[in-house]
Write a protein that holds these residues in place. Structure first.
Motif, mmCIF file in Angstrom:
data_model
loop_
_atom_site.group_PDB
_atom_site.id
_atom_site.type_symbol
_atom_site.label_atom_id
_atom_site.label_comp_id
_atom_site.label_asym_id
_atom_site.label_seq_id
_atom_site.Cartn_x
_atom_site.Cartn_y
_atom_site.Cartn_z
ATOM 1 N N LEU A 9 30.648 35.052 54.117
ATOM 2 C CA LEU A 9 31.919 35.305 54.346
ATOM 3 C C LEU A 9 33.076 34.625 53.652
ATOM 4 N N GLY A 10 32.744 33.404 52.994
ATOM 5 C CA GLY A 10 33.764 32.730 52.168
ATOM 6 C C GLY A 10 33.929 33.839 50.958
ATOM 7 N N ALA A 11 32.566 34.060 50.330
ATOM 8 C CA ALA A 11 32.902 34.892 49.080
ATOM 9 C C ALA A 11 33.449 36.288 49.407
ATOM 10 N N GLY A 12 33.051 36.890 50.508
ATOM 11 C CA GLY A 12 34.006 37.926 50.870
ATOM 12 C C GLY A 12 35.246 38.051 51.093
ATOM 13 N N VAL A 13 35.561 36.748 51.619
ATOM 14 C CA VAL A 13 37.306 36.628 51.769
ATOM 15 C C VAL A 13 37.690 36.573 50.324
ATOM 16 N N ARG A 14 37.175 35.450 49.748
ATOM 17 C CA ARG A 14 37.686 35.297 48.231
ATOM 18 C C ARG A 14 37.988 36.486 47.567
ATOM 19 N N VAL A 15 37.021 37.454 47.854
ATOM 20 C CA VAL A 15 37.223 38.777 46.988
ATOM 21 C C VAL A 15 38.224 39.586 47.658
ATOM 22 N N LEU A 16 38.280 39.680 48.816
ATOM 23 C CA LEU A 16 39.153 40.566 49.422
ATOM 24 C C LEU A 16 40.390 40.022 49.259
ATOM 25 N N PHE A 17 40.847 38.677 49.177
ATOM 26 C CA PHE A 17 42.337 38.291 48.979
ATOM 27 C C PHE A 17 42.498 38.105 47.488
ATOM 28 N N ASN A 18 41.393 38.232 46.476
ATOM 29 C CA ASN A 18 42.073 38.043 45.245
ATOM 30 C C ASN A 18 41.940 39.333 44.607
ATOM 31 N N ALA A 19 42.125 40.313 45.321
ATOM 32 C CA ALA A 19 42.047 41.714 44.687
ATOM 33 C C ALA A 19 43.375 42.097 44.064
ATOM 34 N N GLY A 20 44.435 41.406 44.481
ATOM 35 C CA GLY A 20 45.848 42.136 43.818
ATOM 36 C C GLY A 20 46.276 41.003 42.844
ATOM 37 N N GLY A 21 45.509 39.752 42.909
ATOM 38 C CA GLY A 21 46.168 38.732 41.886
ATOM 39 C C GLY A 21 46.014 39.111 40.449
ATOM 40 N N ALA A 22 46.470 38.276 39.521
ATOM 41 C CA ALA A 22 46.330 38.471 38.075
ATOM 42 C C ALA A 22 45.393 37.433 37.805
ATOM 43 N N THR A 23 44.102 37.549 37.382
ATOM 44 C CA THR A 23 43.144 36.510 37.017
ATOM 45 C C THR A 23 43.161 36.294 35.415
ATOM 46 N N ARG A 24 43.845 36.998 34.614
ATOM 47 C CA ARG A 24 43.481 36.889 33.322
ATOM 48 C C ARG A 24 44.920 36.197 32.852
ATOM 49 N N PRO A 25 45.095 35.383 31.916
ATOM 50 C CA PRO A 25 46.236 34.624 31.489
ATOM 51 C C PRO A 25 47.201 35.533 30.854
ATOM 52 N N ASP A 26 46.802 36.624 30.032
ATOM 53 C CA ASP A 26 47.765 37.505 29.610
ATOM 54 C C ASP A 26 48.455 38.403 30.776
#
Length: 193
Positions: A166-183
């Motif tokens: 559940l923690g991994a699923g929530v992290r993937v769900l809420f991380n979908a719109g963020g910018a993860t790469r520094p550029d």
């Protein structure tokens, strides 16, 4: 305040009846049901969420402690909501809401546990030289079958694995719109002097 004996008694009988039925099964039957149930849920859920499912498994493998820390309160909330739904099913207030809460619990908890078992299975399979999702599904299902042999291990390991998933699923769900790469960051400028 006086509680209605019908609601509390029906829920207690349902929970104790399910635990007694689980405990009354032969250990090999419990293991087979755990294996087959996890395998079936894994095939259905990973087939339905093809983009987010493997990402959740990878996120659970990459940072399990963070996923458990996020998922454990989530599991407790989902269990509390499903229990509340089961309690209000017998009242005039909660037939619609009770069914909805029980259905949410019946969908979220097995899916979360499946993500956790598949993440553990994929990690074990990677140690054996097969770092692929199908191998993780099989090994995770075998691990779920072994866990189902004992009621205590089912409760303890099931809670931890459901928290992981559940923690991994929530992290993937809420991380979908963020910018993860520094550029991709806009403020402050990425890697510029």
């Amino acid at each position: 305040m006086v509680r209605s004996p019908r609601i509390g008694t029906a829920t207690e009988v349902a929970v104790s009846g399910a635990v007694e039925q689980f405990h009354a099964l032969e250990p090999l039957v419990r293991g087979g049901v755990g294996f087959a149930g996890t395998l079936l849920v894994a095939m259905v859920v990973l087939g339905l969420v093809q983009s987010r499912g493997p990402k959740s498994v990878a996120k659970a493998r990459r940072s399990p402690i963070i996923s458990i820390c996020i998922g454990l309160p989530g599991v407790l909330v989902v269990v509390a909501l499903a229990s509340t739904g089961a309690l209000i099913l017998g009242s005039s207030l909660g037939t619609v809401f009770g069914i909805l809460l029980v259905i949410v619990g019946a969908i979220v908890l097995p899916s979360a546990a499946m993500f956790g078992f598949v993440a553990l299975g994929t990690s074990i399979a990677a140690r054996l030289g097969r770092d692929r999702l199908p191998a993780g599904v099989i090994v995770g299902s075998l691990l779920a079958g072994l866990t189902a042999l004992s009621l205590g291990s089912t409760i303890v390991l099931g809670t931890l694995v459901a928290s992981l998933g559940l923690g991994a699923g929530v992290r993937v769900l809420f991380n979908a719109g963020g910018a993860t790469r520094p550029d991709e960051r806009t403020v402050p400028p990425a890697n510029e002097i």
